[in-house]
Design a protein around this motif. Structure first.
Motif, PDB file in Angstrom:
ATOM      1  N   GLU A  78       0.867  -1.181   0.000  1.00 40.77           N
ATOM      2  CA  GLU A  78       0.000   0.000   0.000  1.00 40.77           C
ATOM      3  C   GLU A  78       0.904   1.231   0.000  1.00 40.77           C
ATOM      4  OE1 GLU A  78      -3.445   0.448  -0.107  1.00 40.77           O
ATOM      5  OE2 GLU A  78      -2.667   2.477  -0.403  1.00 40.77           O
ATOM      6  N   MET A  79       0.706   2.125  -0.967  1.00 38.34           N
ATOM      7  CA  MET A  79       1.580   3.289  -1.090  1.00 38.34           C
ATOM      8  C   MET A  79       0.932   4.565  -0.549  1.00 38.34           C
ATOM      9  SD  MET A  79       4.177   1.785  -2.417  1.00 38.34           S
ATOM     10  CE  MET A  79       5.276   3.132  -2.806  1.00 38.34           C
ATOM     11  N   ASN A  80      -0.368   4.541  -0.325  1.00 34.39           N
ATOM     12  CA  ASN A  80      -1.077   5.753   0.132  1.00 34.39           C
ATOM     13  C   ASN A  80      -1.162   5.785   1.651  1.00 34.39           C
ATOM     14  OD1 ASN A  80      -1.826   6.827  -2.518  1.00 34.39           O
ATOM     15  ND2 ASN A  80      -2.996   4.926  -2.665  1.00 34.39           N
ATOM     16  N   ASP A  81      -0.976   6.999   2.205  1.00 36.88           N
ATOM     17  CA  ASP A  81      -1.045   7.153   3.657  1.00 36.88           C
ATOM     18  C   ASP A  81      -2.499   7.277   4.110  1.00 36.88           C
ATOM     19  OD1 ASP A  81       1.694   7.052   3.805  1.00 36.88           O
ATOM     20  OD2 ASP A  81       1.947   9.237   3.712  1.00 36.88           O
ATOM     21  N   VAL A  83      -4.934   5.170   4.656  1.00 34.88           N
ATOM     22  CA  VAL A  83      -6.053   4.380   4.118  1.00 34.88           C
ATOM     23  C   VAL A  83      -6.416   3.234   5.064  1.00 34.88           C
ATOM     24  CG1 VAL A  83      -5.587   4.888   1.683  1.00 34.88           C
ATOM     25  CG2 VAL A  83      -4.547   2.877   2.727  1.00 34.88           C
ATOM     26  N   HIS A  92       2.034  -1.936   4.312  1.00 34.53           N
ATOM     27  CA  HIS A  92       2.228  -0.526   3.943  1.00 34.53           C
ATOM     28  C   HIS A  92       3.711  -0.257   3.682  1.00 34.53           C
ATOM     29  CE1 HIS A  92       1.867   3.829   3.923  1.00 34.53           C
ATOM     30  NE2 HIS A  92       0.559   3.649   3.802  1.00 34.53           N
ATOM     31  N   GLU A 120       0.604  12.000 -10.009  1.00 33.64           N
ATOM     32  CA  GLU A 120       1.179  10.940  -9.160  1.00 33.64           C
ATOM     33  C   GLU A 120       2.547  10.513  -9.700  1.00 33.64           C
ATOM     34  OE1 GLU A 120      -1.452   7.847  -7.558  1.00 33.64           O
ATOM     35  OE2 GLU A 120      -0.102   6.383  -8.489  1.00 33.64           O
ATOM     36  N   LYS A 125       5.779   9.768  -6.546  1.00 32.49           N
ATOM     37  CA  LYS A 125       5.179   9.350  -5.287  1.00 32.49           C
ATOM     38  C   LYS A 125       5.795   8.054  -4.738  1.00 32.49           C
ATOM     39  CE  LYS A 125       0.718   8.020  -3.587  1.00 32.49           C
ATOM     40  NZ  LYS A 125      -0.697   7.950  -3.866  1.00 32.49           N
ATOM     41  N   TYR A 126       6.004   7.067  -5.608  1.00 31.54           N
ATOM     42  CA  TYR A 126       6.462   5.761  -5.118  1.00 31.54           C
ATOM     43  C   TYR A 126       7.881   5.820  -4.572  1.00 31.54           C
ATOM     44  CZ  TYR A 126       2.461   2.959  -6.617  1.00 31.54           C
ATOM     45  OH  TYR A 126       1.228   2.405  -6.722  1.00 31.54           O
ATOM     46  N   GLN A 129       8.195   7.699  -1.366  1.00 28.95           N
ATOM     47  CA  GLN A 129       7.747   6.976  -0.163  1.00 28.95           C
ATOM     48  C   GLN A 129       8.885   6.094   0.364  1.00 28.95           C
ATOM     49  OE1 GLN A 129       5.267   8.213   1.291  1.00 28.95           O
ATOM     50  NE2 GLN A 129       3.442   6.977   0.940  1.00 28.95           N
TER      51      GLN A 129
END
Ligand SMILES: NCCC[C@H](NC(=O)CCC(=O)O)C(=O)O
Ligand SMILES: NC(=O)OP(=O)(O)O
Length: 317
Positions: A78-81, A83, A92, A120, A125-126, A129
Motif C-alpha cells: 500500500e503506497m497511500n497514507d 487508508v 504498507h 502521481e 510518489k512511489y 515513499q
C-alpha cells in the motif's frame, strides 16, 4: 552523494563520468570499499541490464547485492497514507521500506509509472515513499520519470566515442512502438546531456510528444526528423508515450523508425538505445547489426556507471 534519483543529486556530472571511466580501466581498485556492506535491489518491474550490471558493480566493490522481486515475491504494498487497508494490499510502504532499511546499507529500487495519473507519476510518489521511510540512501533503478543510471552510462558512452575538439551533435529521436512507454529514459537523457553541457543537443519527435520542459530545458526541438538528423554525430533512439496527452500513443507512423537511409545525412552517426529494443519497429535490423550501432558497448558501460554511483554513496556514508 546521499541518494541517486536525478542528475540534481550529483555535485558534478563530469566528475562522476570520470570516476566511472576510471573503474572501466581498473574495475577492482576499490574492491575493499564495500566490504561487509549490503545493497538491496527491489524490483516492481522487469529488468535485465539494470539488475545484472548493478549486481556486478556491487561485486567489484566487494559489496553483497540482494535482489528482491517484490512485485512477485513480496506482499502487495500500500503506497497511500491514511487508508483503511481492507482491500488487496497487505503491507504498507511505511513498514516495508523501514524494514528493508534495517537490512541494507543502500536500498535501490525500480518503480515504473502507472501512466494514468500524471501528477502521481511526476511527483515520484512511489520512490519518494521509499526515500521517506527507508532511512538509508536510495538509488533509482528507473523511477516514474527518470533513469539516472542509464543516462550516466549514456554520457560515458558518448564521451568515450568522441575524440574531436568541437562538441558532438547529439540527436534524441522518438521512434514508434506498440506499447505506451514511460518518458523516464528520454527525460533523464535530456536532463543529463543538459547537465553535462558538452554536446549540441537536438530532440526530434512528432508534434504532441514534447517532454516536460523541466527536463528538455534549452534543447533544440525539431519536428522534422530528417532535418534534425542532418550532421548528427550520435543518434539516441527511444520511444515514449505522450506527456501532454498523458500516457497515450498519438502517433504510430512507421516512417519514424531508424533505418540506414535515415542515417545517410549524419556524420556516420553512432546509434544508441537503452535496450530492450523492438527490432524493425524502433530500429531496423540493418542498423542494429551494422557498424554504426554501439548499443552493446553502451549496455556494457552500465557496470561502470553503477560502480561509480555506489562508490560515491559508500564514501559519503
Ligand atoms: N529500462 C529501459 C527501458 C524500460 C521501458 N521499456 C519497456 O518497457 C519496453 C517494453 C517492451 O518493448 O515491451 C521504458 O521504455 O522505460
Ligand atoms: N536499459 C535498461 O534499463 O534495461 P533493463 O530494463 O533491462 O534494466
Amino acid at each position: 552523494m546521499k541518494q541517486f534519483i536525478s542528475a540534481s543529486d550529483v555535485p558534478s556530472v563530469p566528475r562522476l563520468v570520470d570516476i566511472a571511466m576510471s573503474y572501466k580501466q581498473d574495475p577492482f581498485r576499490d574492491k575493499e570499499l564495500g566490504k561487509n556492506k549490503t545493497l538491496g535491489m527491489i524490483f516492481l518491474n522487469p529488468s535485465l541490464r539494470t539488475r545484472l550490471s548493478t549486481q556486478v558493480a556491487a561485486k567489484n566493490l566487494g559489496m553483497e547485492a540482494v535482489v528482491f522481486n517484490i512485485d512477485k515475491e513480496g506482499w502487495q504494498l500500500e503506497m497511500n497514507d491514511g487508508v483503511v487497508m481492507n482491500g488487496t494490499s497487505s503491507e504498507h510502504v511505511k513498514e516495508a521500506a523501514a524494514v528493508m532499511g534495517q537490512y541494507f546499507d543502500i536500498l535501490s529500487i525500480r518503480t515504473f509509472p502507472g501512466l494514468k495519473n500524471k501528477e502521481e507519476d511526476y511527483t515520484e510518489k512511489y520512490i519518494n515513499q521509499f526515500i521517506k521511510y527507508a532511512g538509508v540512501p536510495v538509488v533509482s533503478l528507473e523511477s516514474a520519470t527518470l533513469h539516472p543510471l542509464q543516462s550516466l552510462t549514456d554520457v560515458i558512452t558518448i564521451k568515450e566515442n568522441w575524440q574531436h575538439a568541437r562538441k558532438p551533435k547529439v540527436v534524441m529521436t522518438w521512434a514508434p512502438h506498440v506499447k505506451a512507454l514511460p518518458q523516464a529514459v528520454p527525460n533523464s537523457f535530456a536532463q543529463w546531456i543538459n547537465a553535462w553541457g558538452e554536446a549540441d543537443f537536438v530532440i526530434t519527435h512528432p508534434e504532441g510528444y514534447e517532454l516536460d520542459e523541466k527536463f528538455s530545458g534549452n534543447a533544440t526541438i525539431e519536428y522534422n526528423q530528417d532535418k534534425a538528423l542532418a550532421e548528427a554525430d550520435f543518434v539516441y533512439v527511444k520511444n515514449w508515450s505522450s506527456y501532454r496527452d498523458y500516457g497515450n500513443i498519438t502517433c504510430t507512423d512507421p516512417a519514424w523508425m531508424i533505418t540506414n537511409d535515415k542515417l545517410k545525412n549524419t556524420h556516420t552517426a553512432k546509434v544508441m538505445h537503452c535496450l530492450p529494443v523492438r527490432r524493425n519497429v524502433v530500429i531496423a535490423d540493418e542498423v542494429l547489426d551494422g557498424p554504426q550501432s554501439i548499443v552493446i558497448p553502451e549496455a556494457g558501460n552500465r557496470v561502470w556507471a553503477a560502480q561509480a554511483v555506489l562508490s560515491e554513496i559508500l564514501k559519503s556514508k
